[in-house]
Write a protein that holds these residues in place. Structure first.
Motif, mmCIF file in Angstrom:
data_model
loop_
_atom_site.group_PDB
_atom_site.id
_atom_site.type_symbol
_atom_site.label_atom_id
_atom_site.label_comp_id
_atom_site.label_asym_id
_atom_site.label_seq_id
_atom_site.Cartn_x
_atom_site.Cartn_y
_atom_site.Cartn_z
ATOM 1 N N GLU A 178 34.687 37.169 43.189
ATOM 2 C CA GLU A 178 35.918 36.971 43.951
ATOM 3 C C GLU A 178 35.585 36.234 45.256
ATOM 4 O OE1 GLU A 178 39.162 38.171 42.820
ATOM 5 O OE2 GLU A 178 37.859 38.144 41.086
ATOM 6 N N LYS A 184 45.620 39.656 39.335
ATOM 7 C CA LYS A 184 45.742 41.028 38.837
ATOM 8 C C LYS A 184 46.820 41.811 39.579
ATOM 9 C CE LYS A 184 41.376 40.411 39.628
ATOM 10 N NZ LYS A 184 40.583 39.377 39.007
ATOM 11 N N ASP A 237 34.338 42.765 44.181
ATOM 12 C CA ASP A 237 33.590 43.009 42.944
ATOM 13 C C ASP A 237 32.653 44.204 43.111
ATOM 14 O OD1 ASP A 237 34.341 40.657 41.202
ATOM 15 O OD2 ASP A 237 33.572 39.561 42.931
ATOM 16 N N THR A 244 30.831 40.085 37.500
ATOM 17 C CA THR A 244 29.879 39.980 38.616
ATOM 18 C C THR A 244 28.956 41.194 38.663
ATOM 19 O OG1 THR A 244 31.458 38.664 39.855
ATOM 20 C CG2 THR A 244 29.733 39.755 41.133
ATOM 21 N N ILE A 259 32.429 32.892 39.792
ATOM 22 C CA ILE A 259 32.842 34.082 39.033
ATOM 23 C C ILE A 259 33.188 35.229 39.988
ATOM 24 C CG2 ILE A 259 32.135 35.795 37.291
ATOM 25 C CD1 ILE A 259 32.338 33.014 36.103
ATOM 26 N N ASN A 291 34.223 43.854 34.756
ATOM 27 C CA ASN A 291 33.871 42.987 35.888
ATOM 28 C C ASN A 291 32.551 42.285 35.592
ATOM 29 O OD1 ASN A 291 32.239 42.751 38.686
ATOM 30 N ND2 ASN A 291 34.399 42.326 39.007
ATOM 31 N N ASP A 340 39.685 37.481 31.434
ATOM 32 C CA ASP A 340 40.003 36.051 31.368
ATOM 33 C C ASP A 340 40.930 35.746 30.183
ATOM 34 O OD1 ASP A 340 38.281 35.899 33.541
ATOM 35 O OD2 ASP A 340 36.547 35.570 32.262
HETATM 36 N N1 HSE Z 1 35.407 38.478 39.904
HETATM 37 C C1 HSE Z 1 35.839 38.734 38.571
HETATM 38 C C2 HSE Z 1 34.669 39.244 37.759
HETATM 39 C C3 HSE Z 1 36.405 37.466 37.983
HETATM 40 O O1 HSE Z 1 33.528 39.173 38.230
HETATM 41 O O2 HSE Z 1 34.875 39.739 36.661
HETATM 42 C C4 HSE Z 1 37.223 37.677 36.767
HETATM 43 O O3 HSE Z 1 38.349 38.505 36.994
#
Ligand code: HSE
Length: 357
Positions: free
Chosen positions: A213, A129, A219, A185, A211, A183, A158
């Motif tokens: 970071e 990003k 997150d 998470t 998923i 996000n 994604d």
């Molecule tokens: N950590 C990010 C999320 C992964 O939870 O959306 C996708 O960018």
């Protein structure tokens, strides 16, 4: 058309990209006349590899997953040598695939990787990003000045086509603002909290699935959402902001009571990312948990689901949802960016030279 690729970063996303490219290789050849060859990989901790004839990247991915190394070297020097080597390739397309992890202070070293790719005459594709969130104007100007691409579809939701959606299918439209859940998470955690589950195991599940970071505070503190918000605002609204300009409130253990209370009131607590233009023309961008009315589209997103609602001048509100996220989807974003580059290359070759007035 032959594309030589150099992978900078070979973590979860980079390795899934390598296997997905092998799985879909025949399809890309048949449908897009595109043959992709991974000629180099550089990593920070697992060494580097180079073979101008092509690396067996799925085997390299397996080796790294088993704790092995790709070869001598690695780090910034290996990355510079990798990009210099790619620049010497005579393939139709030379593409740097950048998948290092997000640095929220300044978006580095991903921005430097993209800069180096472009100044070396290579297209740049990233799932990070940072480049779009911190340096979109500079990098997109550098790319177009050299007839190169700087693409980052995987940076937000994604492989769900957000940037492609607007660029390819909404010509001459102004995006006035947006709001969304971006996000996975935190959405998973908030869904678990409203069901009466605890914060820590819900976060642990997202870490186990790859998923969250690498540093999950990105997150839960809202930084990942802020980076996505800045990237969206920069690309769709020419905002010229960074994640640090986004007013940001994350979630924590204390969100449990708010999530349960919201549900009891017929509402849903969601981490909402939004941006709009203030009367003076500046951008107001916010990430914060909000108790949404049950009939709000965003309230219906549970688990890892994400969605974005764009406010546009000609089409009104346009929404796109991602009901489940996975590494494959992020890796697919890189594949789709490659196809975009191949199509642009073909269109440029086919276009008659511009007449001078
Ligand atoms: N950590 C990010 C999320 C992964 O939870 O959306 C996708 O960018």
């Amino acid at each position: 058309m032959l594309a030589d690729l150099a992978l900078v970063g070979f973590g979860n996303v980079g390795r899934r990209f390598a296997t997905l490219l092998a799985e879909r290789g025949a399809r890309l050849r048949d449908d897009e006349d595109l043959t992709c060859r991974i000629v180099g990989i550089s990593t920070r901790r697992h060494g580097a590899a180079w073979d101008a004839a092509g690396i067996d990247a799925p085997a390299a991915a397996r080796a790294v997953e088993q704790g092995g190394s790709l070869g001598e070297g690695g780090g910034a020097d290996a990355t510079a040598a990798l990009i210099a080597g790619l620049a010497r390739s005579t393939a139709d397309l030379r593409v740097v695939i950048e998948t290092t992890t997000l640095d929220i202070r300044a978006g580095q070293p991903a921005i430097d990787h993209v800069r180096l790719a472009l100044s070396s005459g290579c297209h740049a594709v990233t799932a990070n990003k940072g480049p779009a969130a911190f340096a979109y104007e500079e990098l997109s100007r550098a790319a177009s000045a050299s007839n190169l691409a700087f693409l980052f579809e995987g940076a937000v939701m994604d492989g769900i086509p957000i940037f492609n959606l607007v660029r390819e299918t909404m010509p001459a439209i102004d995006v006035l603002g947006f709001r969304g859940v971006v996000n996975a998470t935190t959405n998973h955690i908030l869904s678990a909290l409203e069901d009466g589950e605890a914060f820590a195991p819900a976060l642990a599940r997202m870490q186990a699935e790859g998923i969250a970071e690498a540093d999950p505070s990105l997150d839960v503190d809202g930084w990942d959402a802020a980076a996505k918000t800045a990237a969206l605002a920069n690309v769709l609204m020419r905002a010229g902001i960074t994640p640090h300009d986004v007013r940001r409130t994350g979630i924590g253990e204390a969100s449990a009571a708010a999530a349960v209370r919201a549900r009891a009131e017929g509402r849903r607590l969601r981490l909402v990312a939004s941006a709009g233009r203030l009367p003076d023309g500046s951008i107001d961008a916010v990430v914060a948990p909000i108790a949404l009315a049950a009939d709000d589209l965003l309230a219906g997103l549970r688990g890892q689901a994400n969605a974005l609602v764009l406010s546009t001048d000609l089409l009104g509100q346009v929404a796109i949802c991602q009901l489940e996220g996975s590494l494959t989807q992020t890796a697919y974003a890189l594949v789709s960016d490659l196809v975009t580059i191949a199509r642009q290359h073909r269109a440029r070759r086919a276009a008659p030279p511009r007449r001078t007035p």
